[in-house]
Write an enzyme that holds these catalytic residues in place. Sequence first.
Site, mmCIF file in Angstrom:
data_model
loop_
_atom_site.group_PDB
_atom_site.id
_atom_site.type_symbol
_atom_site.label_atom_id
_atom_site.label_comp_id
_atom_site.label_asym_id
_atom_site.label_seq_id
_atom_site.Cartn_x
_atom_site.Cartn_y
_atom_site.Cartn_z
ATOM 1 N N ASP A 61 0.858 -1.249 0.091
ATOM 2 C CA ASP A 61 0.209 0.070 0.011
ATOM 3 C C ASP A 61 0.982 1.171 -0.049
ATOM 4 O O ASP A 61 2.293 1.043 0.416
ATOM 5 C CB ASP A 61 -0.892 0.098 1.306
ATOM 6 C CG ASP A 61 -1.721 1.338 1.420
ATOM 7 O OD1 ASP A 61 -2.395 1.563 0.290
ATOM 8 O OD2 ASP A 61 -1.976 1.667 2.464
ATOM 9 N N SER A 62 0.271 2.533 -0.448
ATOM 10 C CA SER A 62 1.172 3.595 -0.417
ATOM 11 C C SER A 62 1.508 3.985 1.148
ATOM 12 O O SER A 62 2.243 4.974 1.331
ATOM 13 C CB SER A 62 0.159 4.879 -1.043
ATOM 14 O OG SER A 62 -1.016 5.072 0.083
ATOM 15 N N TYR A 118 -0.375 8.339 -1.983
ATOM 16 C CA TYR A 118 -0.264 8.241 -3.663
ATOM 17 C C TYR A 118 -1.548 9.123 -4.404
ATOM 18 O O TYR A 118 -1.436 9.280 -5.395
ATOM 19 C CB TYR A 118 -0.623 6.798 -4.031
ATOM 20 C CG TYR A 118 0.864 5.855 -3.815
ATOM 21 C CD1 TYR A 118 1.806 6.325 -3.154
ATOM 22 C CD2 TYR A 118 0.706 4.577 -4.385
ATOM 23 C CE1 TYR A 118 2.835 5.478 -3.066
ATOM 24 C CE2 TYR A 118 1.754 3.606 -3.998
ATOM 25 C CZ TYR A 118 3.063 4.113 -3.530
ATOM 26 O OH TYR A 118 3.950 3.266 -3.400
ATOM 27 N N GLY A 119 -2.640 9.181 -3.686
ATOM 28 C CA GLY A 119 -4.020 9.392 -4.071
ATOM 29 C C GLY A 119 -4.089 10.774 -4.886
ATOM 30 O O GLY A 119 -4.770 11.114 -5.477
ATOM 31 N N CYS A 179 -11.221 3.611 -0.731
ATOM 32 C CA CYS A 179 -9.961 3.956 -0.229
ATOM 33 C C CYS A 179 -9.688 3.030 1.147
ATOM 34 O O CYS A 179 -10.566 2.855 1.841
ATOM 35 C CB CYS A 179 -10.066 5.235 -0.074
ATOM 36 S SG CYS A 179 -8.407 6.040 0.966
ATOM 37 N N THR A 180 -8.468 2.740 1.346
ATOM 38 C CA THR A 180 -7.916 1.814 2.300
ATOM 39 C C THR A 180 -8.264 2.212 3.647
ATOM 40 O O THR A 180 -8.536 1.655 4.759
ATOM 41 C CB THR A 180 -6.519 1.589 2.255
ATOM 42 O OG1 THR A 180 -5.901 2.850 2.223
ATOM 43 C CG2 THR A 180 -6.129 0.714 1.101
ATOM 44 N N HIS A 181 -8.172 3.758 3.767
ATOM 45 C CA HIS A 181 -8.474 4.417 4.932
ATOM 46 C C HIS A 181 -9.912 4.604 5.459
ATOM 47 O O HIS A 181 -10.317 4.828 6.675
ATOM 48 C CB HIS A 181 -8.030 5.866 5.049
ATOM 49 C CG HIS A 181 -6.590 5.904 5.157
ATOM 50 N ND1 HIS A 181 -5.670 5.165 3.853
ATOM 51 C CD2 HIS A 181 -5.539 6.399 5.929
ATOM 52 C CE1 HIS A 181 -4.462 5.301 4.189
ATOM 53 N NE2 HIS A 181 -4.204 6.299 5.427
ATOM 54 N N CYS A 228 -4.151 -0.920 -2.295
ATOM 55 C CA CYS A 228 -4.090 0.450 -2.484
ATOM 56 C C CYS A 228 -5.093 0.826 -3.567
ATOM 57 O O CYS A 228 -4.856 0.429 -4.612
ATOM 58 C CB CYS A 228 -2.763 0.909 -2.625
ATOM 59 S SG CYS A 228 -2.952 2.883 -2.875
ATOM 60 N N ASN A 229 -6.430 1.460 -3.257
ATOM 61 C CA ASN A 229 -7.147 1.588 -4.419
ATOM 62 C C ASN A 229 -6.631 2.528 -5.341
ATOM 63 O O ASN A 229 -6.676 2.387 -6.530
ATOM 64 C CB ASN A 229 -8.517 2.615 -3.852
ATOM 65 C CG ASN A 229 -9.229 1.623 -2.915
ATOM 66 O OD1 ASN A 229 -10.409 1.046 -3.482
ATOM 67 N ND2 ASN A 229 -8.984 1.284 -1.731
ATOM 68 N N GLU A 256 -5.240 9.299 9.310
ATOM 69 C CA GLU A 256 -4.020 9.457 9.708
ATOM 70 C C GLU A 256 -3.620 9.954 11.150
ATOM 71 O O GLU A 256 -2.805 9.764 12.117
ATOM 72 C CB GLU A 256 -2.932 9.756 8.917
ATOM 73 C CG GLU A 256 -3.056 9.207 7.433
ATOM 74 C CD GLU A 256 -1.839 8.329 7.031
ATOM 75 O OE1 GLU A 256 -0.728 8.559 7.842
ATOM 76 O OE2 GLU A 256 -2.032 7.310 6.308
#
Length: 273
Positions: free
Chosen positions: A15-16, A47-48, A189-191, A78-79, A157
């Site tokens: 992932d990023s 990365y997004g 999105c991963t988050h 990572c999307n 984050e």
Amino acid sequence: MTNEELQNRPIGIFDSGVGGLTVVAEIFKLLPGENIVYFGDVGRTPYGGRSKDIITQFTRQDISFLLEHRVKFIIAACNSASAVALETVQKEFDIGMLGVIEPGARAALNYTKNNRIGIIGTIATIGSDSYVRAIHTHNNKVKVFSLACPLFVPLVEEGYIEKEATYLIANDYLKTLKDVDIDTLVLGCTHYPLLKNVLKEVMGPKVRLVDSAEETACEIAAVLSVRNLIRPAGGDVTHKFYVSDVPDKFTQVAQQFLGRSIGNLTRVDITRY
Ligand code: DGL
């Protein structure tokens, strides 16, 4: 090589940054026998908001690093990388790879009753239209409403999970999606799975949320099973975590994503790959 040797090889996940740990957490639940090597590109995250070329170049390096660990399969957890780079890198590397877009899109199609699906993600993911394409490949009658929500990643984050500011931002971002009668919303999105409670409250009970981390874990279980590559549970497992910058912040945030602390964390120079 025997099949057992192949099964024993780890699954490589990248992932990023820290967000891909939502996929790792689901794999721990679903495939407890698997060895895992995780790479989080925390030195170059996010990365997004980057271009396709740069995300693709970073993705190549992430994959090259994982291949050094003799992984049996790679998950782009990572999307943004899945959305803009996966198709390209799949042609360049001779290893099975799965991204998070297709499992999320397929699950959304299974859940929707009114054929109106919302997608939220980073600027790169939404700009790529990859969820829209993945959905329309299966059913082009579905109406898809996409929305970039770039502030969600820094909020997570920073641990702003259920704070007032998070509700305010979520309400503001999602108001357009609330007006278009969707019954399914893909957390692209991963988050975003960490914001599930907030998003549920903002969108209301009629909208089902699709967690692409969960869906990806189910899909990897199916793919490995077909290839007879599942490592049975019961024996010792090794999980190794690598990052591209100072690991302190990663260790803190990782606990939130994984629900437990991580050992075995090593810093690597990803620019060598
Ligand atoms: N992992 C990214 C994704 O799923 C979110 C963080 C970033 O922008 O790098 O899109």
